[in-house]
Design a protein around this motif. Sequence first.
Motif, PDB file in Angstrom:
ATOM      1  N   UNK A 222       0.819  -1.217   0.000  1.00 14.50           N
ATOM      2  CA  UNK A 222       0.000   0.000   0.000  1.00 14.50           C
ATOM      3  C   UNK A 222       0.849   1.262   0.000  1.00 14.50           C
ATOM      4  N   UNK A 223       2.134   1.098   0.223  1.00 13.84           N
ATOM      5  CA  UNK A 223       3.042   2.229   0.218  1.00 13.84           C
ATOM      6  C   UNK A 223       4.429   1.780   0.577  1.00 13.84           C
ATOM      7  N   UNK A 224       5.367   2.717   0.493  1.00 13.75           N
ATOM      8  CA  UNK A 224       6.764   2.421   0.819  1.00 13.75           C
ATOM      9  C   UNK A 224       7.272   3.484   1.779  1.00 13.75           C
ATOM     10  N   UNK A 225       8.044   3.040   2.769  1.00  6.97           N
ATOM     11  CA  UNK A 225       8.565   3.939   3.802  1.00  6.97           C
ATOM     12  C   UNK A 225      10.078   3.989   3.738  1.00  6.97           C
ATOM     13  N   UNK A 226      10.621   5.191   3.672  1.00  3.65           N
ATOM     14  CA  UNK A 226      12.064   5.413   3.745  1.00  3.65           C
ATOM     15  C   UNK A 226      12.398   5.854   5.160  1.00  3.65           C
ATOM     16  N   UNK A 227      13.091   5.022   5.892  1.00  4.96           N
ATOM     17  CA  UNK A 227      13.419   5.335   7.277  1.00  4.96           C
ATOM     18  C   UNK A 227      14.802   5.988   7.333  1.00  4.96           C
ATOM     19  N   UNK A 242      26.282  20.039   0.215  1.00  2.00           N
ATOM     20  CA  UNK A 242      26.648  20.188  -1.193  1.00  2.00           C
ATOM     21  C   UNK A 242      26.117  19.039  -2.048  1.00  2.00           C
ATOM     22  N   UNK A 243      25.754  17.935  -1.401  1.00  2.00           N
ATOM     23  CA  UNK A 243      25.231  16.777  -2.121  1.00  2.00           C
ATOM     24  C   UNK A 243      23.723  16.609  -1.950  1.00  2.00           C
ATOM     25  N   UNK A 244      23.069  17.642  -1.460  1.00  2.00           N
ATOM     26  CA  UNK A 244      21.663  17.509  -1.087  1.00  2.00           C
ATOM     27  C   UNK A 244      20.782  17.136  -2.274  1.00  2.00           C
ATOM     28  N   UNK A 245      21.136  17.591  -3.473  1.00  2.00           N
ATOM     29  CA  UNK A 245      20.335  17.289  -4.659  1.00  2.00           C
ATOM     30  C   UNK A 245      20.352  15.799  -4.995  1.00  2.00           C
ATOM     31  N   UNK A 246      21.414  15.098  -4.592  1.00  2.00           N
ATOM     32  CA  UNK A 246      21.521  13.671  -4.898  1.00  2.00           C
ATOM     33  C   UNK A 246      20.429  12.880  -4.184  1.00  2.00           C
ATOM     34  N   UNK A 247      20.176  13.211  -2.923  1.00  2.00           N
ATOM     35  CA  UNK A 247      19.141  12.491  -2.174  1.00  2.00           C
ATOM     36  C   UNK A 247      17.760  12.896  -2.667  1.00  2.00           C
ATOM     37  N   UNK A 248      17.587  14.161  -3.018  1.00  2.00           N
ATOM     38  CA  UNK A 248      16.298  14.585  -3.566  1.00  2.00           C
ATOM     39  C   UNK A 248      15.998  13.844  -4.866  1.00  2.00           C
ATOM     40  N   UNK A 249      17.006  13.659  -5.705  1.00  2.00           N
ATOM     41  CA  UNK A 249      16.812  12.884  -6.934  1.00  2.00           C
ATOM     42  C   UNK A 249      16.387  11.452  -6.622  1.00  2.00           C
ATOM     43  N   UNK A 250      16.960  10.870  -5.566  1.00  2.00           N
ATOM     44  CA  UNK A 250      16.574   9.516  -5.179  1.00  2.00           C
ATOM     45  C   UNK A 250      15.123   9.479  -4.718  1.00  2.00           C
ATOM     46  N   UNK A 251      14.724  10.460  -3.934  1.00  2.00           N
ATOM     47  CA  UNK A 251      13.343  10.517  -3.458  1.00  2.00           C
ATOM     48  C   UNK A 251      12.390  10.644  -4.646  1.00  2.00           C
ATOM     49  N   UNK A 252      12.750  11.473  -5.630  1.00  2.00           N
ATOM     50  CA  UNK A 252      11.919  11.607  -6.828  1.00  2.00           C
ATOM     51  C   UNK A 252      11.821  10.271  -7.569  1.00  2.00           C
ATOM     52  N   UNK A 253      12.922   9.535  -7.608  1.00  2.00           N
ATOM     53  CA  UNK A 253      12.910   8.237  -8.280  1.00  2.00           C
ATOM     54  C   UNK A 253      11.994   7.247  -7.572  1.00  2.00           C
ATOM     55  N   UNK A 254      12.026   7.240  -6.252  1.00  2.00           N
ATOM     56  CA  UNK A 254      11.134   6.351  -5.498  1.00  2.00           C
ATOM     57  C   UNK A 254       9.682   6.753  -5.732  1.00  2.00           C
ATOM     58  N   UNK A 255       9.424   8.056  -5.725  1.00  2.00           N
ATOM     59  CA  UNK A 255       8.068   8.547  -6.007  1.00  2.00           C
ATOM     60  C   UNK A 255       7.593   8.049  -7.373  1.00  2.00           C
ATOM     61  N   UNK A 256       8.465   8.139  -8.373  1.00  2.00           N
ATOM     62  CA  UNK A 256       8.112   7.699  -9.722  1.00  2.00           C
ATOM     63  C   UNK A 256       7.837   6.199  -9.761  1.00  2.00           C
ATOM     64  N   UNK A 257       8.629   5.405  -9.046  1.00  2.00           N
ATOM     65  CA  UNK A 257       8.415   3.956  -9.006  1.00  2.00           C
ATOM     66  C   UNK A 257       7.071   3.613  -8.375  1.00  2.00           C
ATOM     67  N   UNK A 258       6.724   4.309  -7.309  1.00  2.00           N
ATOM     68  CA  UNK A 258       5.434   4.074  -6.660  1.00  2.00           C
ATOM     69  C   UNK A 258       4.281   4.461  -7.581  1.00  2.00           C
ATOM     70  N   UNK A 259       4.436   5.562  -8.290  1.00  2.00           N
ATOM     71  CA  UNK A 259       3.380   5.984  -9.204  1.00  2.00           C
ATOM     72  C   UNK A 259       3.183   4.970 -10.325  1.00  2.00           C
ATOM     73  N   UNK A 260       4.283   4.458 -10.856  1.00  2.00           N
ATOM     74  CA  UNK A 260       4.184   3.464 -11.924  1.00  2.00           C
ATOM     75  C   UNK A 260       3.534   2.180 -11.419  1.00  2.00           C
ATOM     76  N   UNK A 261       3.950   1.743 -10.251  1.00  2.00           N
ATOM     77  CA  UNK A 261       3.369   0.521  -9.675  1.00  2.00           C
ATOM     78  C   UNK A 261       1.898   0.743  -9.307  1.00  2.00           C
TER      79      UNK A 261
END
Length: 535
Positions: A222-227, A242-261
């Motif tokens: 029903x959902x996915x949790x990132x702890x 300085x690397x903050x955008x890297x984790x945001x990109x990962x979060x966007x990728x997880x969001x996209x995977x959930x939307x597709x599923x």
Amino acid sequence: MRLPLFPQFFLVLLTCHFTHMSAGGADTAPPAKEKRRLVLCNDGGSLGAPGMEAPIGIEGLVREAIDPLRDTMVDTLYWQIGVDPWMGTDTHRLSDWYLHRTKVGTLWGSDRDKFKTASEWRIYENAHQMMEQGTDPVAVVIEHGHKAGLDVFVSFRINDGHDSRLKDGSKDTNLVPMRRDHPEWLIHGDGFAKFEYNFAVPEVRAYTLALITEAIENYDLDGFDLDFCRQPKLFKNGEGEKNIALITDMVRAVRASLDARGKVLGRKLLLSMRVPPELDKMHDEGMDVASWIKDKLVDIVIVGDPFGWNYRLPVEKFKELAKGTGCKILAQNLCAFKEDRGRSASVLFGERDYYSTAQFRAVAALHWQAGADGMYLWNQHWLKHYRDAQFDRQSWKEIGDPAVLAHKDKHYIVGPQERGGPLPLILAQAGDNLELNVEIADAPTASGAQATLRLMIEQLTTLDHLDIRLNGTALDLASAKKRLNYNDCWLDLDVTKLMRKGGNALVIKCTARNPHVLAPLKVRRVDVLVNGLGK
């Protein structure tokens, strides 16, 4: 041993995700039921079934993980993938090993037929039997959780660091091969960060995304949790921002995977995350939670504490960020790890080595009052194995509804520094004074209840004189019930007519000190007990 395909598979997967990720959730139908009033996170330790012999089978896992929730207010179960024998292994958790169907991660036991401990073998054996039957623990928990009326999320710990405790370090057989074979991927920091992954390394991000995406695609979740809360360290010191955008990109990728599923399953899948309470510190560590909320990447944010107990979390800050986004803000309740409240609390009041039902209630009531959308339970499910076989789950039947809590007795605790309060506070000499806020979620006078202010002041004697005021009114210390245990002096004061719902100003001034005692007065405990609410 079967190791993950690396690095081409991960890098291709990462590239595909970033090509198709969206700014927010997909335009799929909302969940049929609005839940998340009470979430329980199971770290996977129930698979080890500490009180049962292996193999426990599907029925045994259901008995451990699902049955305790049936008569409670818990409406959502988070099941963490990983290996957690807890007290059955020296490190408590086996970092980055897995016990579900995965072609990306390393299966616990896939490289051995001998284990260091019985518990390490049992948890392997329990999962192995289920896999031989064509299923696995995650699928079992989801299927039977759904049958019990629960929503079930798969939860994933970002950068668990329990392997820092391995006795033989990088040569220890319980260090996962992925970390042993790729030292260039690691932070090599202090404490938990010794073997944690460095998310500045592209292969680390690709590997982590592959694990997450595989789980999303394989299960009827029903959902996915990132702890992010357990050991919140993602980069080497000073490199988070300085690397903050890297984790945001990962979060966007997880969001996209959930939307597709979600499109495949015909329902919106939710993205949840548990985060530490300090927004600025998270930002410095590379976690831009404020942007994730504002950009509608996340549906649920759990304000938590890495150490498991915090009497007053700053949920208001997160609620303000979430305005207009639809993101729900949950507050973590107290867990099995209890603050050491001292010997005298146990001797004089019978306090156990875990929190009481009244203390669980009080913390929940404060966070409902602060505007939380729900409560989150973490590391309470194994109290029956760790502290007390007769652990009472009564709070699970109450804290999910503030209307029910309004009629239940509570034990409020003002916390120590960085755990929801300012304690301890020092009164070294005559003339010193202190002021603190005491917050409760009840109105004792209006409800016909009794409110007791309980103070513990170290080194207090009859030759010390204090002026204590609550909301501007002096308290009668002569009427206080006094209890002594060595240097600890406890005072119980009736404040029923003075204590009000919300914040209360407590002022303590030292007017005279015992000239024979060098140690300063230390205000160590400030509690409020509200009793008689159920009358």
